[in-house]
Design an enzyme around this catalytic site. Structure first.
Site: not given
Ligand code: BES
Ligand code: MN
Ligand code: ZN
Length: 512
Positions: A289, A363
């Site tokens: 990230k 997931r």
């Molecule tokens: N933990 C994150 C999602 C999240 C985003 C939680 C903002 C709280 C606040 C999750 O693991 C994630 O990184 N999701 C990605 C998935 C993508 C890479 C397909 C997302 O939603 O951007």
């Molecule tokens: Mn994630």
């Protein structure tokens, strides 16, 4: 914090603060507020006339009545809480009012206060509902997390905070019912505060190991709970390749946390599994990230925190249903052993998954969690996950997302949320989105592209729920609060702990 229900006259209560209320537009206060007004020389009416007290929602006016100016009027202060318009008051408004009052009482250094039941008169709200809302609003609104503030550095000057709230119920015939509602609400709100604590701790402290230790402490301190913590080797034996793939990039050992409450031991099938995502820090893994995106990622175990906390409240309340709380905890880190983009992992049910993006880790852990739940007899499953940025874009903070293969279970969950002031909005699980998870080389891939990505994420988990009634809650938008507002305080919200407890109570009730 202690709550005591008494019947009596608030003007005769020896208390630091007597909390009364006023609907907006009322010129002559009635009921308990009217009685207080008369006892203190019509100060409230005069302030209404002067335009200082308007009765607007979340208005809180403090009147000092210390000394013997008002004869035998016992309270030292009167706090007039605004209720807003009388035709629209609901339990959630009462939670917010109680939260505002609790913070106001704390700010003047009082450790106890006495309140009337808001809305139970002309507001038409059931006294037990009002009392529960007051308890929830008071505990959650007064919540603070100060574990890492040295007292010399604590910039707010408040004292120990509110310790006792006395609730006055005029009708002595209802005192028992009100007390029972107060006790349930106390368990629920304290559990939600526990979930906040678990999330608010920084990720270097609240590792999977520490989270497991906290769960053990909760289970050991609560009658009716038993706990199992499983290790990486156990996960390997069970074939949890999807979960282990996420864990392999971290030096912190993964922990499988399972808490059982046997409320209906004669009917094993009368069960509910609550399954929380437990990523104690989500860096994204090799699909790293950006730093701004990581700032709140200690909250990626908020689902896990909520199920551990909910288990405690459920055991305290004791409904006739078996509940298992499950959390497959791990970090998601980009260490040298981290899984690669395009790795293929095998979940506990044998399905192969192509890892397109290591940041879609929730997931993967939930896939193995759901298979484990089903193999251990789950008849209903609710998973709770800070799963996607997509749900934040779609729903913001007003609702969390709900997805389900079972109308009855999801409707029960949404209804339970409504009772506790936590809103969930059901989104579809359509076949077009489902197809986006197809992989060219494996059974599934772990991302389905940009379109409908909260839905494709839910579909991915659904592949592992199969035909067991299941609800997926995507709480990514609601695990954290930017500031203090109503019952929410800056930092973790603890949501949806109270909803999970309410769901267990409602399912037990429907089954009896
Ligand atoms: N933990 C994150 C999602 C999240 C985003 C939680 C903002 C709280 C606040 C999750 O693991 C994630 O990184 N999701 C990605 C998935 C993508 C890479 C397909 C997302 O939603 O951007
Ligand atoms: Mn994630
Ligand atoms: Zn995550």
């Amino acid at each position: 914090m202690k709550f005591e229900v008494v019947t009596g006259d608030i003007t005769k209560q020896t208390t630091a603060v007597a909390v009364v209320n006023l609907f907006s537009g009322v010129i002559e206060p009635g009921g308990a507020t009217g009685a207080v007004d008369s006892a203190i020389g019509s100060t409230i009416s005069k302030l209404i006339e002067a335009g200082e007290i308007k009765g607007g929602a979340s208005e809180a006016t403090l009147i000092h009545t210390l000394g013997d100016r008002y004869g035998d009027f016992a309270p030292d202060r009167v706090l007039v809480a605004g209720l807003g318009k009388s035709n629209s008051l609901d339990a959630d408004d009462i939670r917010k009012i109680a939260a505002t009052v609790a913070r106001r009482v704390r700010s003047i250094g009082a450790s106890e206060a006495t309140t009337i039941l808001h809305g139970a008169g002309i507001g038409g709200i059931d006294p037990a509902v009002s009392a529960a809302a007051i308890v929830e609003g008071t505990i959650l609104g007064a919540y603070e997390f100060k574990n890492y503030k040295s007292s010399s550095n604590d910039d707010d000057d408040d004292t120990g905070g509110l310790e006792t709230l006395t609730i006055i119920e005029l009708d002595s015939g209802k005192a028992n019912e009100v007390q029972a509602a107060v006790d349930r609400a106390t368990s629920m709100a304290n559990a939600e505060a526990l979930a906040r604590d678990l999330v608010n701790h920084p990720p270097n402290i609240m590792t999977p190991t520490r989270l497991a230790e906290e769960a053990v402490a909760v289970a050991e301190a609560t009658d009716g709970l038993s706990i199992t913590v499983l290790e990486r080797a156990d996960a390997e034996k069970m074939g949890m390749g999807a979960y282990l793939g996420v864990a392999q990039g971290s030096h912190e050992p993964p922990k499988i946390i399972r808490i059982d409450y046997a409320g209906d031991p004669d009917d094993a099938d009368n069960n509910l599994w609550i399954i929380g995502k437990g990523i104690t820090f989500d860096s994204g893994g090799l699909s790293l990230k950006p730093s701004s995106g990581m700032e709140t990622m200690k909250s990626d175990m908020a689902g896990g925190a909520s199920v551990i906390a909910a288990a405690r409240a459920i055991a305290e309340i004791g409904p006739k249903i078996n509940v298992t709380a499950l959390c497959l905890a791990t970090e998601n880190m980009p260490g040298g052993g981290a899984q690669r983009v395009s790795d293929v992992v095998q979940a506990m049910n044998g399905k192969y998954i192509e890892v397109i993006n290591t940041d879609a880790e929730g997931r993967l852990t939930l896939a193995d969690a759901l298979v484990y739940a089903r193999e251990n007899g789950a008849r209903r499953m609710v998973d709770i996950a800070t799963l996607t940025g997509g749900i934040v874009v779609a729903l913001g903070k007003g609702n969390s997302g709900a997805f389900s293969n079972d109308d009855e279970l999801v409707n029960a969950l949404i209804a339970a949320g409504d009772k506790r002031g936590q809103s969930f909005w059901r989104l579809p699980l359509d076949d077009i989105a489902k197809r986006q998870n197809r992989s060219k080389i494996a059974d599934l891939k772990n991302t389905g592209g940009r379109a409908a990505h909260a839905i494709t994420a839910a579909h991915f988990i659904g592949e592992f729920a199969e035909d067991t009634p299941w609800v997926h809650l995507d709480i990514a938008g609601n695990a954290m609060s930017d500031g203090t507002n109503g019952i929410l305080t800056a930092g973790a919200t603890g949501l949806p702990t109270r909803t999970l407890v309410q769901l267990a109570l409602d399912l037990a009730e429907a089954n009896s």
